[in-house]
Design a protein around this motif. Sequence first.
Motif, mmCIF file in Angstrom:
data_model
loop_
_atom_site.group_PDB
_atom_site.id
_atom_site.type_symbol
_atom_site.label_atom_id
_atom_site.label_comp_id
_atom_site.label_asym_id
_atom_site.label_seq_id
_atom_site.Cartn_x
_atom_site.Cartn_y
_atom_site.Cartn_z
ATOM 1 N N ASN A 127 10.045 9.396 10.433
ATOM 2 C CA ASN A 127 9.057 8.323 10.553
ATOM 3 C C ASN A 127 9.691 6.942 10.692
ATOM 4 O O ASN A 127 9.033 6.020 11.169
ATOM 5 N N PHE A 128 10.970 6.794 10.296
ATOM 6 C CA PHE A 128 11.652 5.527 10.611
ATOM 7 C C PHE A 128 11.627 5.323 12.130
ATOM 8 O O PHE A 128 11.429 4.218 12.621
ATOM 9 N N GLN A 129 11.846 6.410 12.855
ATOM 10 C CA GLN A 129 11.851 6.302 14.320
ATOM 11 C C GLN A 129 10.461 5.996 14.863
ATOM 12 O O GLN A 129 10.300 5.161 15.753
ATOM 13 N N ALA A 130 9.453 6.705 14.326
ATOM 14 C CA ALA A 130 8.082 6.459 14.799
ATOM 15 C C ALA A 130 7.695 4.999 14.532
ATOM 16 O O ALA A 130 7.106 4.326 15.378
ATOM 17 N N LEU A 131 8.065 4.503 13.362
ATOM 18 C CA LEU A 131 7.752 3.126 12.983
ATOM 19 C C LEU A 131 8.479 2.129 13.881
ATOM 20 O O LEU A 131 7.889 1.157 14.366
ATOM 21 N N LEU A 132 9.756 2.379 14.123
ATOM 22 C CA LEU A 132 10.529 1.443 14.953
ATOM 23 C C LEU A 132 10.041 1.470 16.402
ATOM 24 O O LEU A 132 10.060 0.449 17.080
ATOM 25 N N ARG A 133 9.584 2.629 16.853
ATOM 26 C CA ARG A 133 8.990 2.670 18.195
ATOM 27 C C ARG A 133 7.739 1.821 18.251
ATOM 28 O O ARG A 133 7.479 1.140 19.241
ATOM 29 N N ALA A 134 6.942 1.892 17.185
ATOM 30 C CA ALA A 134 5.725 1.072 17.152
ATOM 31 C C ALA A 134 6.081 -0.411 17.232
ATOM 32 O O ALA A 134 5.299 -1.212 17.731
ATOM 33 N N HIS A 135 7.265 -0.781 16.742
ATOM 34 C CA HIS A 135 7.716 -2.176 16.820
ATOM 35 C C HIS A 135 8.513 -2.444 18.085
ATOM 36 O O HIS A 135 9.052 -3.532 18.248
ATOM 37 N N GLN A 136 8.614 -1.433 18.942
ATOM 38 C CA GLN A 136 9.371 -1.573 20.196
ATOM 39 C C GLN A 136 10.800 -2.021 19.961
ATOM 40 O O GLN A 136 11.357 -2.809 20.732
ATOM 41 N N ALA A 137 11.380 -1.526 18.863
ATOM 42 C CA ALA A 137 12.785 -1.824 18.592
ATOM 43 C C ALA A 137 13.655 -0.826 19.347
ATOM 44 O O ALA A 137 13.210 0.276 19.675
ATOM 45 N N THR A 138 14.884 -1.228 19.609
ATOM 46 C CA THR A 138 15.872 -0.312 20.180
ATOM 47 C C THR A 138 16.635 0.305 19.010
ATOM 48 O O THR A 138 17.137 -0.412 18.152
ATOM 49 N N MET A 139 16.676 1.632 18.972
ATOM 50 C CA MET A 139 17.357 2.287 17.846
ATOM 51 C C MET A 139 18.742 2.757 18.242
ATOM 52 O O MET A 139 18.924 3.311 19.323
ATOM 53 N N VAL A 140 19.691 2.553 17.350
ATOM 54 C CA VAL A 140 21.021 3.117 17.538
ATOM 55 C C VAL A 140 21.332 3.918 16.280
ATOM 56 O O VAL A 140 21.132 3.427 15.163
ATOM 57 N N GLY A 141 21.784 5.148 16.457
ATOM 58 C CA GLY A 141 22.080 5.997 15.316
ATOM 59 C C GLY A 141 23.561 5.995 14.968
ATOM 60 O O GLY A 141 24.411 5.863 15.845
ATOM 61 N N VAL A 142 23.839 6.118 13.678
ATOM 62 C CA VAL A 142 25.219 6.281 13.197
ATOM 63 C C VAL A 142 25.261 7.615 12.463
ATOM 64 O O VAL A 142 24.417 7.856 11.584
ATOM 65 N N GLY A 162 0.794 -1.219 0.000
ATOM 66 C CA GLY A 162 0.000 0.000 0.000
ATOM 67 C C GLY A 162 0.826 1.268 0.000
ATOM 68 O O GLY A 162 0.342 2.329 -0.395
ATOM 69 N N SER A 163 2.078 1.203 0.430
ATOM 70 C CA SER A 163 2.921 2.401 0.508
ATOM 71 C C SER A 163 4.341 1.998 0.858
ATOM 72 O O SER A 163 4.580 0.862 1.309
ATOM 73 N N GLY A 164 5.284 2.929 0.692
ATOM 74 C CA GLY A 164 6.663 2.677 1.095
ATOM 75 C C GLY A 164 6.754 2.407 2.588
ATOM 76 O O GLY A 164 7.478 1.513 3.031
ATOM 77 N N THR A 165 6.000 3.174 3.371
ATOM 78 C CA THR A 165 6.021 2.973 4.829
ATOM 79 C C THR A 165 5.503 1.587 5.179
ATOM 80 O O THR A 165 6.067 0.899 6.032
ATOM 81 N N GLN A 166 4.429 1.183 4.514
ATOM 82 C CA GLN A 166 3.894 -0.153 4.776
ATOM 83 C C GLN A 166 4.914 -1.225 4.402
ATOM 84 O O GLN A 166 4.988 -2.269 5.052
ATOM 85 N N SER A 167 5.711 -0.969 3.359
ATOM 86 C CA SER A 167 6.766 -1.919 2.990
ATOM 87 C C SER A 167 7.713 -2.132 4.171
ATOM 88 O O SER A 167 8.020 -3.271 4.540
ATOM 89 N N ILE A 168 8.182 -1.038 4.761
ATOM 90 C CA ILE A 168 9.137 -1.173 5.878
ATOM 91 C C ILE A 168 8.445 -1.821 7.073
ATOM 92 O O ILE A 168 9.022 -2.645 7.778
ATOM 93 N N ASP A 169 7.198 -1.449 7.288
ATOM 94 C CA ASP A 169 6.450 -2.020 8.402
ATOM 95 C C ASP A 169 6.364 -3.542 8.282
ATOM 96 O O ASP A 169 6.574 -4.272 9.249
ATOM 97 N N LEU A 170 6.059 -4.024 7.080
ATOM 98 C CA LEU A 170 5.967 -5.473 6.876
ATOM 99 C C LEU A 170 7.316 -6.146 7.126
ATOM 100 O O LEU A 170 7.389 -7.221 7.726
ATOM 101 N N ILE A 171 8.385 -5.507 6.657
ATOM 102 C CA ILE A 171 9.721 -6.074 6.858
ATOM 103 C C ILE A 171 10.043 -6.140 8.358
ATOM 104 O O ILE A 171 10.588 -7.133 8.835
ATOM 105 N N CYS A 172 9.679 -5.098 9.082
ATOM 106 C CA CYS A 172 9.904 -5.116 10.536
ATOM 107 C C CYS A 172 9.101 -6.228 11.197
ATOM 108 O O CYS A 172 9.581 -6.906 12.097
#
Lengths: 453, 453
Positions: free
Chosen positions: A193-208, A164-174
């Motif tokens: 929105n990468f951060q908002a999406l990863l928070r929804a998946h309760q992932a821990t984010m590390v930035g480079v 349905g969208s690029g965001t949905q693509s990443i969401d499915l992969i997560c």
Amino acid sequence: MEAIRGRIASRALTTGDRLPSIRSFAATMGVSPSTVVEAYDRLAAEGMIRARRGSGFYVASAAPPPTLAEIGPKLDRAIDPLWVSRQSLDADAIVAKPGCGWLPADWMPNSAIRRAVRKLARANDGVLSDYGATRGHLTLRRLLARQFAGEGLEASPDQILLTGSGTQSIDLICRLLIRPGDTVVVDDPCYFNFQALLRAHQATMVGVPYTLTGPDMDRFGEVVATYRPRLYITNSALHNPTGATLSPQVAHRLLNVAAAHDVTIVEDEIFADFEPEPSPRLAALDGLSRVIRIGSYSKTLSASIRCGYIAARAGWIEALIDLQVATNFGGVSPAAAEVVFAALSDGSYRKHLEAVRRRLARARRDTAARLENLHISPWLMPRGGFYLWCSLPDGRDAATIARAALTEDLVLAPGDVFSVSQTASSFMRFNVSQMSDLRVFDVLERALAAAKE
Amino acid sequence: MEAIRGRIASRALTTGDRLPSIRSFAATMGVSPSTVVEAYDRLAAEGMIRARRGSGFYVASAAPPPTLAEIGPKLDRAIDPLWVSRQSLDADAIVAKPGCGWLPADWMPNSAIRRAVRKLARANDGVLSDYGATRGHLTLRRLLARQFAGEGLEASPDQILLTGSGTQSIDLICRLLIRPGDTVVVDDPCYFNFQALLRAHQATMVGVPYTLTGPDMDRFGEVVATYRPRLYITNSALHNPTGATLSPQVAHRLLNVAAAHDVTIVEDEIFADFEPEPSPRLAALDGLSRVIRIGSYSKTLSASIRCGYIAARAGWIEALIDLQVATNFGGVSPAAAEVVFAALSDGSYRKHLEAVRRRLARARRDTAARLENLHISPWLMPRGGFYLWCSLPDGRDAATIARAALTEDLVLAPGDVFSVSQTASSFMRFNVSQMSDLRVFDVLERALAAAKE
């Protein structure tokens, strides 16, 4: 319809009252019964009256009063990775949106979309009414496969899943690859929105930290060795928000480090068509072994008629289809895919892109000059796209400026919403396509002054 | 275009070769240069040739060979809650699908959809190209609010969130309210995709037997007291797969038990418009306090141009919007919502529904009689809708029958895919609208015989 509306407005008919019978009302009005049936049906469709089977039409309950929550910016919301999205998506037409991530409606290829929509109206019943195949529109997937082949990336149409969208693509992969608590590497700064999406998946984010040629590879190596992340999510072509481009050396080194630590990479192609010349692509170097390519047409064709895609290993695509059925009962709308395919293949898309690229180059130049007048400086002049990632004068606080600007109907994108480490407080991302109204710079100047105080 | 295609087919031009210049090819063909530009652009859009900026057009790499994975049923797939969906969605046109969950394309209101699509082609640029507001199409939400008010359910348009589909509605609610390991109660049997969705959320499912008047309330009380579930997900109006309807007493008792144990209820309205007369609704009794209403138009208007909704407490809607932005960057396509609204409000929808209800009543009767000839008996004759939930003769195994039928291009829905407790192995759900071709009954008879052996 007007006669009935008038009786309801004057309270001659109130909630629950039966309307005149079709025959008697037709006689009263001097029209045919079928005209009354049509009028009643339309009023029923509007919710003003209701049909009770076999017993005629009745005045419906009064509608709940409209509320104001739809209108205007919400000033009290915390500035988090969802702030810019929420403010921009719900902005009234009078609000200027240099903070948003899309082109103005009149920059989009609307005549091609209109032609494609008219063509859709003549499509067969199945296209207009069925769910469609799980992978989505085969002809569009074949077109994508041919385009990928043109870059040297061999992928069969079966390895492409429309979404349905690029965001949905990443969401499915997560959903497929990460579990709550897993670590995911993102660029710092990165698309908020990468951060908002990863928070929804309760992932821990590390930035480079992101450099002019891609992620800082020394830091990337350390992060990967230390945190054992499952995924790295990034933009190729034109990085969001910086506009920077991956160099061939960084791309090559990145893939080697990822291979050594078994990191899967999601490469988001969403801005690729804005590039003047193609830059290195992780998916092409890697051949879809550990890189998953995603993209969409929301920036270049339409964000209303949306279609995203995922290109990945065949086994992953199978599992992603299951997830897409489970969570959305299918992927892209067949009608939307038909419109996107028609608009991409009617021969006008390349010319449209060339015109947009020229227009954006001019807008980047003009906007940079106007921002420099306010001592706001681009971190780099990007090769393409609509973003300028800028530092503010005297380290002034972007969130303060964004709040001040919002009171004057201007949505900005303050730096820290892009920064996992919260180290971009004196940066701001500007969308040059949304800044042709020079009022933007006046508001910006006042907001800058307010932030100084 | 044909001339260039011919040269590529004959290998006079191969991968990487430069095409004749526009001017020279125009002269060769005796056409204008603009005709050649258009032909080259179309060939480029098809992926056959590629433009390199400033240096002309080149033959693109050969497309990857098309594969066969798109075609035909996959016979080796395990029969799980995704089995029917995957087999039905990807079924070839020659495959009959009594197992699927939708009406045949020619039963759908395609002329209304075509009118609405033609109207969309004349909409303003923003409708065709923008993301749209986060809650989606205000006029459609107002229409829904008025319809709800007609049932005595007061909800402001702000308490309604439009989504991409009914399934996406439930998915968003699960993201908001449940965490991996949480318990969710479902009906046994229930719509198989509730199970697939809950598995994707790693929820623990507990089933409660469904009776002719709703869930078995004694068992429901025990389950709720024992497992402390967060959610109960169910269909109102016409239960899937049984076609049964909630009685007022069960509805009232259910809400009291849910309140006593703080269970949130998701009530899926997707089949409501197929009811002959409205039945009790949990959302209306409860007033959206602990009940969340979801629905969509995929069954009655179009499954291609999709639009779902969620009606819930205002605070939940706010949080759901954040989740929808994070995971899909917005909800319903503005273009899709425009088409749905136009089709709902052009006055023909009520008549369409009445015609479909009449046609379905006939199909239920005829199909039940034909199934009885094979000793397949409906568990009840539903008041509406397209499902018959049937027991098979001599307790024969539905999965065996479904596998046998699939080799003859017939997709069935065996009972255990609906049953959390796996206690429906000799039940089958039939979609009467997909059984007008009497070949279905021949295949079914052979498959029944095969299952006896």
